[in-house]
Design an enzyme around this catalytic site. Sequence first.
Site, PDB file in Angstrom:
ATOM      1  CG  HIS B 132      -6.684  -4.110  -7.352  1.00 25.97           C
ATOM      2  ND1 HIS B 132      -6.228  -2.891  -7.989  1.00 25.97           N
ATOM      3  CD2 HIS B 132      -7.990  -4.228  -7.550  1.00 25.97           C
ATOM      4  CE1 HIS B 132      -7.271  -2.185  -8.446  1.00 25.97           C
ATOM      5  NE2 HIS B 132      -8.375  -2.863  -8.086  1.00 25.97           N
ATOM      6  CG  ASP B 209      -4.325  -4.464  -1.368  1.00 29.13           C
ATOM      7  OD1 ASP B 209      -5.089  -3.906  -0.869  1.00 29.13           O
ATOM      8  OD2 ASP B 209      -4.440  -4.471  -2.742  1.00 29.13           O
TER       9      ASP B 209
HETATM   10  C1  PLP Z   1      -7.500  -5.889  -3.191  1.00 33.54           C
HETATM   11  C2  PLP Z   1      -7.298  -4.551  -3.838  1.00 33.54           C
HETATM   12  N1  PLP Z   1      -6.342  -3.492  -3.742  1.00 33.54           N
HETATM   13  C3  PLP Z   1      -6.525  -2.539  -4.250  1.00 33.54           C
HETATM   14  C4  PLP Z   1      -7.600  -1.906  -4.610  1.00 33.54           C
HETATM   15  C5  PLP Z   1      -7.492  -0.600  -5.210  1.00 33.54           C
HETATM   16  O1  PLP Z   1      -8.197   0.456  -4.337  1.00 33.54           O
HETATM   17  P1  PLP Z   1      -8.771   1.992  -4.549  1.00 33.54           P
HETATM   18  O2  PLP Z   1      -9.001   2.136  -5.878  1.00 33.54           O
HETATM   19  O3  PLP Z   1      -9.741   2.479  -3.624  1.00 33.54           O
HETATM   20  O4  PLP Z   1      -7.330   2.467  -4.257  1.00 33.54           O
HETATM   21  C6  PLP Z   1      -8.776  -2.617  -4.755  1.00 33.54           C
HETATM   22  C7  PLP Z   1     -10.237  -1.924  -5.237  1.00 33.54           C
HETATM   23  O5  PLP Z   1     -10.632  -2.612  -6.024  1.00 33.54           O
HETATM   24  C8  PLP Z   1      -8.609  -3.952  -4.339  1.00 33.54           C
HETATM   25  O6  PLP Z   1      -9.566  -4.653  -4.331  1.00 33.54           O
END
Ligand code: PLP
Lengths: 154, 420
Positions: B132, B209
């Site tokens: 992400h 993550d």
């Molecule tokens: C794998 C992953 N990492 C990080 C995030 C970011 O999360 P947040 O926007 O809640 O900080 C997401 C959200 O879509 C995600 O799916």
Amino acid sequence: MDLRELYQDIILDHGRHPRNFGALSDASHFAHGHNPLCGDKVTIFVKLDGDRIVEARFEGHGCAISTASASLMTEVVKNKTLAEADALFQNFHTKVTGGEQIALPAALEDDGDRLEPLAGVKSYPARVKCATLAWHTFEAAMHAGSIAAAVKTE
Amino acid sequence: MTMLAPLRPVAGNSFDVAWIRREFPVFERNPGLVFLDTAASAQKPRSVIDGIAEFYRSDYANVHRGVYGLSARSTARFEGARETVRRFLNAADVSEIVFVRGATEGLNLVAQSWGATFLKPGDQVLLSALEHHSNIVPWQQLRDRLGLELVIVPLDSSGGLDVAAFERLLTPRTRLVAITHIANVTGHVVPAAALVRLAHARGAKILLDGCQAVPRLPVDVQALDCDFYVLSGHKCYGPTGIGVLYAKRAILDAMPPWQSGGDMITTVTFERTTYQEPPQRFEAGTPDISGAIGLALALDFMDQVGRTTIRDHEQALTRYARDRLATMPGVSVVGAGSECLGVVSFTVDGVHPHDLATIFDQSNVAIRAGHHCAQPLMDTLGLAATARASFGIYSDESDVDALVTAIRAAQRLFDRPVQG
Ligand SMILES: Cc1ncc(COP(=O)(O)O)c(C=O)c1O
């Protein structure tokens, strides 16, 4: 709202078989457009002769709405002056956002009607950007002179 | 404090989705809603919604400050929430649980505090092609500041992490591995424990993550032995604005403060300040007190349902969805393999994902269309956009069936003969 009002025959036809698709090697103006929300990308190429648009083409990938809008736009702006193209954009913008209609000069009414099938997006707020991406990119190309410009709609 | 209605006993492994759905008011308020966007954010159970309101009514005051009873109660609830998170992740000590705004903030904290302190020019950070944007951009910024090198582990032929390449790309210069536990676009589960062992064998630290994994898998940070783990509360049935950074205590001890202000200090003079121990050192200012309490209630809810039960349910439903979509003419599922959990990305010939999402919405089917904040992955897959359906504990086969019907409707609409 019936989905067929959004996805009218004209939209599907231009979405499947976009007109004026492909780069223009002797473009005098071009710009890249990008909708970071959905990843749609478009490049608009224009060839100007004085203040008249003698050629308009596009390249890119996107949904049926954004592809059809770019295709129809390249058709209607061809052989128009910059002022006429701008009037068409202003009129189109109110059509798709549901704002108060800006009247078109009589000579441009037929072209305005050709864009009417896209008016359905006004009932789909999340999709208005798809219909306007090509036009914003066209505008950026005109304002940037002959230098590549980038536009983003979010 | 509101208590959850007792969970109706379920026979064996079967899962009483009807009971679960009744605990989520959104389905009552939106009859016919087919919610397939849990990977973006999960809906909230009654116990979380009501529990937060009840906390404000009964126990609210600022924490760690007041000597009066109300503040002591509020502090006890807030610190109790931290203990709930510790237990949920099986961290060794409650001081290893740092409350942050979400996974994004947790990742930035690690990059800016640990990364900026311990990484040196020429060091490598190993990421994967599945990430992400929030697990890419903080490392890019740090790379540009410090002169690091980012190394990207490619995908294998199924679209999952290429573990052989991972092993090959680990070098003595690799100081940190930062990898998603479950990919948010394809649902691929990475073999986290094996990756941790490989990273540690090379002397690298490893961050996972857990945004998509925590709502779907039992996660035990001690068993995994990872150095850092981040999650977002809103993806595991809790409120927005709260998340967790887990890190081993010895690592937190060595990390300098990140943001500064009140609550993270022990003494302040105009000449000099001494800082709190972890986790308070990393929690400057008044925290999201009700957010932490809401998150704890959400984790309690998941525990009550049972985390292996949730995993089995998601596994069965993901398999059902992949099988159904795979047999539909004109539909392509992104990524192969049985290792996918909770998320299915797909494309439909001749219908752009953005158009699919609009068409589905007409039948109340909510999906996500686009690049899902993972543009490098989309580039690797050679796709500009996909449609993504993702599941939660309230999803069942009828949601998948509604999706299949909606895909057919979109195909009929777009495949019709038209006049040019
Ligand atoms: C794998 C992953 N990492 C990080 C995030 C970011 O999360 P947040 O926007 O809640 O900080 C997401 C959200 O879509 C995600 O799916």
